[in-house]
Design an enzyme around this catalytic site. Structure first.
Site, PDB file in Angstrom:
ATOM      1  N   HIS B  93       0.850  -1.195   0.000  1.00  0.00           N
ATOM      2  CA  HIS B  93       0.000   0.000   0.000  1.00  0.00           C
ATOM      3  C   HIS B  93       0.882   1.240   0.000  1.00  0.00           C
ATOM      4  O   HIS B  93       1.886   1.288   0.709  1.00  0.00           O
ATOM      5  CB  HIS B  93      -0.826   0.098   1.285  1.00  0.00           C
ATOM      6  CG  HIS B  93      -2.070  -0.705   1.312  1.00  0.00           C
ATOM      7  ND1 HIS B  93      -3.059  -0.612   0.376  1.00  0.00           N
ATOM      8  CD2 HIS B  93      -2.522  -1.619   2.198  1.00  0.00           C
ATOM      9  CE1 HIS B  93      -4.051  -1.433   0.676  1.00  0.00           C
ATOM     10  NE2 HIS B  93      -3.750  -2.061   1.775  1.00  0.00           N
ATOM     11  N   CYS B 141      -5.091   6.051  -1.649  1.00  0.00           N
ATOM     12  CA  CYS B 141      -4.424   4.753  -1.472  1.00  0.00           C
ATOM     13  C   CYS B 141      -4.121   4.175  -2.859  1.00  0.00           C
ATOM     14  O   CYS B 141      -5.025   4.008  -3.669  1.00  0.00           O
ATOM     15  CB  CYS B 141      -5.307   3.812  -0.676  1.00  0.00           C
ATOM     16  SG  CYS B 141      -4.591   2.165  -0.486  1.00  0.00           S
TER      17      CYS B 141
END
Lengths: 155, 155
Positions: B93, B141
């Site tokens: 991530h 994200c």
């Protein structure tokens, strides 16, 4: 691997220097120090050579610290009267404006960008970013980690 | 292709619905309407099922409109008292805080995130996002387009 630059080189940014930070694929936290500078992230010129661009700095947030992701995340800031190269390439751009305002030119189209406006530039579309405004224009730019070298275009 | 979700599914977000927008790999401009909503981008729940997460919405900016990029870009917003699943997976991530403040837990570490703070979560690190504050916590994200399914973890 000709025509591929991966982490190494750059394209829309031909700066291959690496930081001295350890190259490990570990979690990292890049604290924003204010004014779009981050702890552990250095200022770099947009490209190391060429005179078709002016007044841009870049900060590579993700992509040069040993990360295994398939993409790189960079912050660019174009000062007033500055612009990026007019160019095209196979790899795509995703750009999210986070500071000030600017112009994105894609083909014959121009759009003004403000905070959080997001543009997707598909493969082989001639493009350029410009800042005709009085404040710096800052944006996050995400690209594939492996990407081809841009072709510079005449206006 | 077992264990691969690509554009289709999700993981850190199990929502496979597609919008009616045409799926073409063309340039697109997503105008920010204010308050972290964009023209042409819909609100979705964080995941379509599961009760280990609460009070999150997501907006997929890049990844479901036919784009050829190797990554997806999503906006998540965790409301006060909300949190994401505690989970781990092979895919990484990259998270950039753009609204409010929140907490990122990685392994046994916790860091508070504010505007533009950026975190890289490397493969297989247990992680969770929380909002113990009074204002919504919003972040961009970025993940690989092809990614494995998360494993939910107990606290």
């Amino acid at each position: 691997m000709r025509d591929q630059t991966s982490e190494k080189g750059s394209l829309c940014e031909i700066n291959t220097k690496r930081t001295k930070r350890e190259k490990t694929n570990k979690c990292a936290f890049y604290k924003h120090k204010g004014n779009f500078e981050w702890q552990g992230i250095k200022n770099e010129p947009y490209k190391t050579k060429g005179n078709e661009w002016v007044n841009i700095i870049r900060r590579v947030l993700i992509g040069t610290h040993g990360e295994s992701v398939k993409f790189h995340v960079r912050y660019f800031e174009i000062f007033p009267e500055g612009n990026s190269s007019f160019e095209k390439h196979k790899h795509e751009h995703v750009v999210i404006c986070v500071k000030g305002e600017g112009i994105v030119r894609t083909g014959r189209s121009e759009r003004q960008m403000g905070f959080m406006d997001t543009v997707y530039i598909s493969p082989n579309i001639p493009h350029k970013f410009l800042n005709p405004f009085k404040e710096p224009f800052g944006f996050i730019c995400i690209v594939n980690a492996k990407r081809d070298r841009p072709k510079l275009l005449k206006k």
